[in-house]
Scaffold this motif. Sequence first.
Motif, PDB file in Angstrom:
ATOM      1  N   VAL A 249       0.590  -1.700   0.122  1.00  0.00           N
ATOM      2  CA  VAL A 249      -0.048   0.010   0.238  1.00  0.00           C
ATOM      3  C   VAL A 249       1.090   0.935  -0.208  1.00  0.00           C
ATOM      4  O   VAL A 249       1.866   1.662   0.673  1.00  0.00           O
ATOM      5  CB  VAL A 249      -0.275   0.205   1.224  1.00  0.00           C
ATOM      6  CG1 VAL A 249      -1.684   1.685   1.592  1.00  0.00           C
ATOM      7  CG2 VAL A 249      -2.000  -0.832   1.681  1.00  0.00           C
ATOM      8  N   THR A 251       1.266   5.346   0.412  1.00  0.00           N
ATOM      9  CA  THR A 251       0.037   6.474   1.089  1.00  0.00           C
ATOM     10  C   THR A 251       1.049   7.476   0.978  1.00  0.00           C
ATOM     11  O   THR A 251       2.028   7.787   1.570  1.00  0.00           O
ATOM     12  CB  THR A 251      -0.387   6.347   2.709  1.00  0.00           C
ATOM     13  OG1 THR A 251       1.209   6.227   3.534  1.00  0.00           O
ATOM     14  CG2 THR A 251      -0.556   4.783   2.335  1.00  0.00           C
ATOM     15  N   ASP A 252       0.406   8.887   0.679  1.00  0.00           N
ATOM     16  CA  ASP A 252       1.006  10.423   1.123  1.00  0.00           C
ATOM     17  C   ASP A 252      -0.260  11.570   1.677  1.00  0.00           C
ATOM     18  O   ASP A 252      -1.125  10.777   1.703  1.00  0.00           O
ATOM     19  CB  ASP A 252       1.707  10.984  -0.096  1.00  0.00           C
ATOM     20  CG  ASP A 252       2.547  11.336  -0.323  1.00  0.00           C
ATOM     21  OD1 ASP A 252       2.778  12.020   1.056  1.00  0.00           O
ATOM     22  OD2 ASP A 252       3.009  12.292  -1.238  1.00  0.00           O
ATOM     23  N   TRP A 258      -4.571  13.963   1.254  1.00  0.00           N
ATOM     24  CA  TRP A 258      -4.426  12.530   1.573  1.00  0.00           C
ATOM     25  C   TRP A 258      -4.704  11.018   0.520  1.00  0.00           C
ATOM     26  O   TRP A 258      -5.604  11.450   0.389  1.00  0.00           O
ATOM     27  CB  TRP A 258      -4.981  11.662   2.823  1.00  0.00           C
ATOM     28  CG  TRP A 258      -5.837  11.060   2.904  1.00  0.00           C
ATOM     29  CD1 TRP A 258      -7.062  11.728   3.451  1.00  0.00           C
ATOM     30  CD2 TRP A 258      -6.176   9.734   2.971  1.00  0.00           C
ATOM     31  NE1 TRP A 258      -8.138  10.773   3.896  1.00  0.00           N
ATOM     32  CE2 TRP A 258      -7.406   9.701   3.346  1.00  0.00           C
ATOM     33  CE3 TRP A 258      -6.193   8.750   2.199  1.00  0.00           C
ATOM     34  CZ2 TRP A 258      -8.786   8.742   2.889  1.00  0.00           C
ATOM     35  CZ3 TRP A 258      -7.170   7.548   2.124  1.00  0.00           C
ATOM     36  CH2 TRP A 258      -8.476   7.449   2.624  1.00  0.00           C
ATOM     37  N   ALA A 260      -4.391   6.945  -0.943  1.00  0.00           N
ATOM     38  CA  ALA A 260      -3.460   5.344  -0.891  1.00  0.00           C
ATOM     39  C   ALA A 260      -3.931   5.485  -2.923  1.00  0.00           C
ATOM     40  O   ALA A 260      -4.491   5.855  -3.213  1.00  0.00           O
ATOM     41  CB  ALA A 260      -3.695   4.589  -0.143  1.00  0.00           C
ATOM     42  N   HIS A 261      -2.111   4.052  -2.713  1.00  0.00           N
ATOM     43  CA  HIS A 261      -2.526   3.417  -3.719  1.00  0.00           C
ATOM     44  C   HIS A 261      -2.522   1.728  -3.893  1.00  0.00           C
ATOM     45  O   HIS A 261      -1.455   1.286  -2.611  1.00  0.00           O
ATOM     46  CB  HIS A 261      -1.545   3.447  -5.261  1.00  0.00           C
ATOM     47  CG  HIS A 261      -1.897   5.192  -5.853  1.00  0.00           C
ATOM     48  ND1 HIS A 261      -2.910   4.622  -6.793  1.00  0.00           N
ATOM     49  CD2 HIS A 261      -2.007   6.307  -6.081  1.00  0.00           C
ATOM     50  CE1 HIS A 261      -3.171   5.879  -7.957  1.00  0.00           C
ATOM     51  NE2 HIS A 261      -2.255   6.894  -6.273  1.00  0.00           N
ATOM     52  N   GLU A 266      -7.483   3.179  -5.815  1.00  0.00           N
ATOM     53  CA  GLU A 266      -7.369   3.970  -5.206  1.00  0.00           C
ATOM     54  C   GLU A 266      -8.326   5.275  -4.203  1.00  0.00           C
ATOM     55  O   GLU A 266      -9.169   4.814  -4.791  1.00  0.00           O
ATOM     56  CB  GLU A 266      -7.146   5.240  -6.440  1.00  0.00           C
ATOM     57  CG  GLU A 266      -6.530   6.839  -6.194  1.00  0.00           C
ATOM     58  CD  GLU A 266      -6.474   7.689  -7.377  1.00  0.00           C
ATOM     59  OE1 GLU A 266      -6.933   8.662  -7.246  1.00  0.00           O
ATOM     60  OE2 GLU A 266      -6.196   7.671  -8.440  1.00  0.00           O
ATOM     61  N   LYS A 268      -8.794   8.546  -1.684  1.00  0.00           N
ATOM     62  CA  LYS A 268      -7.786   9.656  -1.460  1.00  0.00           C
ATOM     63  C   LYS A 268      -9.445  10.697  -0.376  1.00  0.00           C
ATOM     64  O   LYS A 268     -10.289  10.502  -1.070  1.00  0.00           O
ATOM     65  CB  LYS A 268      -7.939  10.903  -2.551  1.00  0.00           C
ATOM     66  CG  LYS A 268      -8.895  10.788  -3.611  1.00  0.00           C
ATOM     67  CD  LYS A 268      -8.089  11.889  -4.626  1.00  0.00           C
ATOM     68  CE  LYS A 268      -9.363  11.821  -5.647  1.00  0.00           C
ATOM     69  NZ  LYS A 268      -9.540  12.634  -7.214  1.00  0.00           N
ATOM     70  N   VAL A 283      -1.729   6.655   6.365  1.00  0.00           N
ATOM     71  CA  VAL A 283      -1.992   5.185   6.397  1.00  0.00           C
ATOM     72  C   VAL A 283      -3.103   4.601   6.745  1.00  0.00           C
ATOM     73  O   VAL A 283      -3.709   3.446   6.604  1.00  0.00           O
ATOM     74  CB  VAL A 283      -0.771   4.808   7.601  1.00  0.00           C
ATOM     75  CG1 VAL A 283      -0.358   3.593   7.364  1.00  0.00           C
ATOM     76  CG2 VAL A 283       0.585   5.937   6.967  1.00  0.00           C
ATOM     77  N   ALA A 286      -6.508   4.861   5.238  1.00  0.00           N
ATOM     78  CA  ALA A 286      -5.616   3.668   3.825  1.00  0.00           C
ATOM     79  C   ALA A 286      -5.821   2.785   4.112  1.00  0.00           C
ATOM     80  O   ALA A 286      -6.291   1.868   3.402  1.00  0.00           O
ATOM     81  CB  ALA A 286      -4.083   3.712   3.174  1.00  0.00           C
ATOM     82  N   VAL A 301       3.862  -1.053   4.000  1.00  0.00           N
ATOM     83  CA  VAL A 301       3.133   0.040   3.494  1.00  0.00           C
ATOM     84  C   VAL A 301       4.237   1.046   3.076  1.00  0.00           C
ATOM     85  O   VAL A 301       5.805   1.019   4.154  1.00  0.00           O
ATOM     86  CB  VAL A 301       2.923   0.827   4.857  1.00  0.00           C
ATOM     87  CG1 VAL A 301       2.462   2.151   4.702  1.00  0.00           C
ATOM     88  CG2 VAL A 301       1.281  -0.318   5.566  1.00  0.00           C
ATOM     89  N   THR A 303       5.996   5.176   2.973  1.00  0.00           N
ATOM     90  CA  THR A 303       5.316   6.002   2.863  1.00  0.00           C
ATOM     91  C   THR A 303       7.084   7.488   3.113  1.00  0.00           C
ATOM     92  O   THR A 303       7.631   6.333   3.561  1.00  0.00           O
ATOM     93  CB  THR A 303       4.564   6.355   4.253  1.00  0.00           C
ATOM     94  OG1 THR A 303       4.832   7.953   5.296  1.00  0.00           O
ATOM     95  CG2 THR A 303       5.513   6.089   5.311  1.00  0.00           C
TER      96      THR A 303
END
Length: 325
Positions: A249, A251-252, A258, A260-261, A266, A268, A283, A286, A301, A303
């Motif tokens: 996963v 995340t940002d 925010w 995540a993929h 996807e 957000k 995180v 997500a 994860v 990040t």
Amino acid sequence: MLTLAQVLLALNKGDWMVSVDLQDAYFHIPILKSHRKYLRFVVGSQHYQFAVLPFGLTSAPRVFTKVMSVVAAELRRKGITVFPYLDDWLIKAKSPELVLHHLQSTTQLLFDLDFSVNVPKSHLEPSQRLLFIGAVLDTTLNQAFPPPQRIQDIQALVPMFQNGAVIPVLKVLRLLGLFASCILLVTHARWHMRALQWCLRRQWSQHKGDIEGSVKISRDAATDLKWWIADDNLCRGRPFTQPPPVTTVITDASTLGWGAHLGDLEIKGLWSPEERMLELRAVRLALKAFLPSLRGQSVQVLTDHTTAMWYINKQGGVGSYLLCI
């Protein structure tokens, strides 16, 4: 110096083990005559000096480890898998016959070097479940467990830590020490000691040296400590190695929102004005959103926030109360 983590990584399912305890191990390391004067002590009116490496000397463990590493290297050169931790040595092999053969070679070399084996404290019969440096190692289950005495000590102490109870600092430190010794043996051990750590940190500082002080147990700490009472949590053991991640996963987060993929999936969102700890919250959101696809799996994860990564890997911390509970 050897660590339990190194031992766990090296053990394989089905291995057979024996352990060897060296008798008065330090006393087999002589002290240079010109240096013995630095190891003098007085009993009554008599003056003595150590002619061999004494117990209690700060540098003794390092000196002994460096000396015995040469012995361990010779054994490994012969194909023997040995884990020397000071005077406590573990030997493992694929079969009981082979581990006995390696034990014989090891003890013969030790005897040739004038070491002696403390038989009552050694485990000289091949076994797939053995106590070594504070952990019960079970190679049939491929798991490590806390020793029974440590479990009893924890379960005897925890009921004293009720909400509002005033506990001596030494007793709090002892319980935290017991918890810390279980980090590699109990899943989520770190997570369930954070509230007590924070409780201690808010009320006591080791720099002040008031070891006779006391700590009032908070509701959060008392609630979290109940987790340690359940046998299913404390006694179920932990695998020697954690399973590798099967999915990732990414995340940002920014100050606005925010995302995540997970593969082609996807997710957000935008932050509300009062949101804090954005990267960690990203995180969490997500993983919560992707939970139907992740349940029961080992997840990696990714990040770009090193603090968030550290807090996840260490199961929290005590730098912030909100990150501790």
